[in-house]
Write an enzyme that holds these catalytic residues in place. Structure first.
Site, mmCIF file in Angstrom:
data_model
loop_
_atom_site.group_PDB
_atom_site.id
_atom_site.type_symbol
_atom_site.label_atom_id
_atom_site.label_comp_id
_atom_site.label_asym_id
_atom_site.label_seq_id
_atom_site.Cartn_x
_atom_site.Cartn_y
_atom_site.Cartn_z
ATOM 1 N N PRO A 89 17.921 -0.617 -8.593
ATOM 2 C CA PRO A 89 17.844 -2.021 -9.010
ATOM 3 C C PRO A 89 18.369 -2.964 -7.931
ATOM 4 O O PRO A 89 18.081 -4.150 -7.965
ATOM 5 C CB PRO A 89 18.707 -2.081 -10.277
ATOM 6 N N GLU A 116 24.893 6.655 -11.038
ATOM 7 C CA GLU A 116 25.075 5.352 -10.379
ATOM 8 C C GLU A 116 24.366 5.279 -9.023
ATOM 9 O O GLU A 116 24.542 4.321 -8.285
ATOM 10 C CB GLU A 116 26.564 5.033 -10.218
ATOM 11 N N ARG A 158 -3.941 3.631 -7.337
ATOM 12 C CA ARG A 158 -5.199 2.967 -7.686
ATOM 13 C C ARG A 158 -5.781 2.166 -6.531
ATOM 14 O O ARG A 158 -6.939 1.759 -6.593
ATOM 15 C CB ARG A 158 -5.031 2.102 -8.944
ATOM 16 N N ASP A 173 -7.682 -8.386 -8.776
ATOM 17 C CA ASP A 173 -6.423 -8.265 -9.518
ATOM 18 C C ASP A 173 -5.587 -9.538 -9.372
ATOM 19 O O ASP A 173 -5.638 -10.189 -8.342
ATOM 20 C CB ASP A 173 -5.547 -7.133 -8.928
#
Ligand code: 97T
Length: 255
Positions: A89, A116, A158, A173
């Site tokens: 993150p 962690e 993709r 897209d």
């Protein structure tokens, strides 16, 4: 493209057998290798984590099993080097731009962590020898990096040549470079023309391709203004025509 994934939960990647990515693998476009990190742990308990130096909550993944696992993957092709991607993150945001960059690489190695995170010396060690990207997929916290890898492999897979048919190519897209860059896609409809009293917008049945394109752009602008103000703010004013400006000012967004 070759993709290696080292994880304590290789079974987490069963979805990569299915659908578009499963097909790409069957057709040899994607060559995915899953590895169990614990295979490189040295003790009887196959320990991969330990308490953090400096104190604090949770556990940190030990460097030695990661080092040996990564070395073993690198040895699969000593003439080449993968781009290493560490989901976290605290990394740089994963975007369509990064997905396109990864789709142009011959070899990716993902190292999803639990707990962690991984002892930072692992990233320092390989970062001195090859590209190591710490990448996050959004501003929320997961229980581990496995789902982030699934997200990235699908977004990258993709884009590989031959994975999408012409019928639904990646060129229009949302977030793809080109005409509608940085606009969200608008609503879509199929048959029947009326369902539970809801009608398909008449313009879409009209056959007026120019008017349909204009209507779709209006809807894209409306949706972007409603859902993603920061994307609206980032639009290059040069890409807005007179009609765009009029619509946006009607919506309360003056140039
Ligand atoms: O929350 C995480 C835990 C481990 C590895 C990655 C993540 C994450 O990646 N993007 C958002 C959260």
């Amino acid at each position: 493209m070759r993709v290696d994934v080292i994880s304590i939960f290789p079974e987490y990647f069963a979805p990569l057998d299915v659908s578009l990515i499963g097909k790409a693998r069957e057709r040899g476009i994607l060559d995915i290798h899953l590895h169990q990190l614990r295979d490189w742990a040295r003790d009887v308990h196959r320990t991969v984590d330990d308490t953090p130096y400096g104190g604090g909550p949770g556990m940190v993944m030990k460097p030695e099993p990661w080092g040996e696992a990564i070395d073993a993957v690198l040895a699969a092709d000593p003439a080449a080097q993968p781009r290493i991607i560490v989901p976290t993150p605290s990394g740089v945001p994963f975007t369509q731009k990064l997905a396109m960059e990864y789709a142009a690489e011959p070899w990716l190695l993902f190292t999803p962590a639990r707990y962690e995170g991984i002892d930072s010396r692992v990233m320092a060690e390989y970062g001195a020898r090859m590209r190591v990207d710490e990448v996050g997929i959004g501003d929320y916290v997961l229980a581990g990096g496995e789902v982030a890898v699934l997200v990235m492999v699908e977004a990258v897979g993709r884009l590989l040549p031959g994975v999408l048919g012409n019928a639904h190519s990646a060129v229009d897209d949302s977030f793809a470079p080109g005409a509608m860059e940085n606009l969200l896609e608008g609503p879509v409809y199929t048959k029947p023309p009326e369902w539970r009293g809801h009608e398909v917008p008449e313009i879409l049945l009209s056959g007026h391709h120019g008017k349909i394109a204009r209507w779709r752009r209006d809807e894209a602008l409306r949706r972007t203004a409603r859902n993603r103000l920061e994307l609206l703010a980032a639009l290059d004013p040069e890409t807005l025509d007179k009609h765009d400006r009029k619509l946006l000012s009607e919506l309360g967004f003056p140039a």
